[in-house]
Structure formats: structure tokens, C-alpha cells
Design a protein around this motif. Structure first.
Motif, PDB file in Angstrom:
ATOM      1  N   ALA A  68      43.481  34.540  39.063  1.00  0.00           N
ATOM      2  CA  ALA A  68      43.297  33.203  38.478  1.00  0.00           C
ATOM      3  C   ALA A  68      42.492  33.281  37.183  1.00  0.00           C
ATOM      4  N   GLU A  69      41.463  34.121  37.169  1.00  0.00           N
ATOM      5  CA  GLU A  69      40.656  34.285  35.958  1.00  0.00           C
ATOM      6  C   GLU A  69      41.505  34.827  34.814  1.00  0.00           C
ATOM      7  N   LEU A  70      42.360  35.792  35.137  1.00  0.00           N
ATOM      8  CA  LEU A  70      43.246  36.353  34.114  1.00  0.00           C
ATOM      9  C   LEU A  70      44.242  35.299  33.632  1.00  0.00           C
ATOM     10  N   ARG A  71      44.744  34.508  34.565  1.00  0.00           N
ATOM     11  CA  ARG A  71      45.712  33.459  34.228  1.00  0.00           C
ATOM     12  C   ARG A  71      45.119  32.467  33.229  1.00  0.00           C
ATOM     13  N   GLY A  74      45.234  33.422  29.612  1.00  0.00           N
ATOM     14  CA  GLY A  74      46.499  33.271  28.911  1.00  0.00           C
ATOM     15  C   GLY A  74      47.365  34.510  28.853  1.00  0.00           C
ATOM     16  N   ASN A  75      48.317  34.474  27.949  1.00  0.00           N
ATOM     17  CA  ASN A  75      49.345  35.515  27.861  1.00  0.00           C
ATOM     18  C   ASN A  75      48.817  36.895  27.500  1.00  0.00           C
ATOM     19  N   SER A  76      47.630  36.979  26.973  1.00  0.00           N
ATOM     20  CA  SER A  76      47.076  38.298  26.641  1.00  0.00           C
ATOM     21  C   SER A  76      46.826  39.124  27.904  1.00  0.00           C
ATOM     22  N   LEU A  78      49.056  39.163  30.564  1.00  0.00           N
ATOM     23  CA  LEU A  78      50.310  39.293  31.311  1.00  0.00           C
ATOM     24  C   LEU A  78      50.483  40.671  31.929  1.00  0.00           C
ATOM     25  N   ILE A  79      50.198  41.713  31.185  1.00  0.00           N
ATOM     26  CA  ILE A  79      50.371  43.077  31.702  1.00  0.00           C
ATOM     27  C   ILE A  79      49.437  43.314  32.882  1.00  0.00           C
ATOM     28  N   GLU A  80      48.189  42.901  32.750  1.00  0.00           N
ATOM     29  CA  GLU A  80      47.225  43.104  33.825  1.00  0.00           C
ATOM     30  C   GLU A  80      47.625  42.325  35.084  1.00  0.00           C
ATOM     31  N   ARG A  81      48.090  41.100  34.910  1.00  0.00           N
ATOM     32  CA  ARG A  81      48.540  40.303  36.060  1.00  0.00           C
ATOM     33  C   ARG A  81      49.751  40.945  36.717  1.00  0.00           C
TER      34      ARG A  81
END
Length: 125
Positions: A68-71, A74-76, A78-81
Motif C-alpha cells: 500500500a505504501e508503494l502504491r 505511484g508508478n515509480s 511498479l517494478i517493486e510492487r
């Protein structure tokens, strides 16, 4: 369309206490009206449905919080998610394999019992 907490609770099937807990854990950050009341959107509905699916796959609240924190960033991220989900998929596939193995053992035991019961019925006739 915007929803009150009560409406959102009904739509998502989550209790108000659960929604407050998710907010406290920063899994969801609802908008606020001028009067301070929470205001949920269709995007929040989709997000909660995704959280519920992650929970159904035994992803921990800690991991969901990280996602959720990564979400929110934003799009930066995406790879980590995506990598988080790939790692979780590996764990889930291992759990499924173990469950299938256990199911096979249960089926074998049930078949054994059925065979023994059938033998007893045949000998009683």
C-alpha cells in the motif's frame, strides 16, 4: 460516486471496525469531506477488493501495508510492487502444492476406510 463509511462497509463486506483498522494501518486513506467525515470512492472499492484477495492468499498485513505504501508513491514503484506479487505468488504456489499433497493423503485415507467398511458390509451379508 462517493460513499459514506456505512455505505462503503456494506459494499465491501467489511465492518466499520475493520475499515478503521485498515485506515490506522495505512492500508487505505479515505478522502475527507469539509465536515471531516470519511468519503470513499469507486477506486477505494477496487483497492479494498484487492486487499481482500491478498488476505485470502495469506499475505500478511505487514506485507499488504508495504504494498500500500508503494502504491501511494505511484508508478515509480511498479517494478517493486510487481516483484512483491511475484514473490508472494511463489509462496502461494508452494502452499497450494502442500495443500494438494495433504488432500491426496486424505483421499487415500478416505478410500481405505471406504474399502474397509465395504468389506465389513460384504462379510455381514
Amino acid at each position: 460516486m462517493n460513499f459514506s463509511m456505512g455505505e462503503f462497509s456494506t459494499i465491501t463486506g467489511l465492518g466499520i471496525h475493520t475499515l478503521r483498522y485498515y485506515e490506522k494501518e495505512k492500508l487505505i486513506i479515505p478522502a475527507r469531506k469539509d465536515n471531516g467525515r470519511r468519503c470513499y470512492s469507486e477506486n477505494d472499492v477496487s483497492w479494498i477488493q484487492f486487499i481482500k484477495r491478498l488476505k485470502d492468499t495469506n499475505m500478511s498485513i505487514k506485507e499488504i501495508r508495504k504494498y500500500a505504501e508503494l502504491r501511494v508513491k505511484g508508478n515509480s514503484t511498479l517494478i517493486e510492487r510487481m516483484e512483491m506479487l511475484k514473490e508472494h505468488r511463489i509462496v502461494l504456489k508452494e502452499q497450494i502444492a502442500k495443500s494438494q499433497e495433504s488432500l491426496g493423503h486424505l483421499d487415500d485415507k478416505i478410500e481405505y476406510y471406504q474399502t474397509e467398511i465395504d468389506k465389513q458390509h460384504e462379510s455381514a451379508e
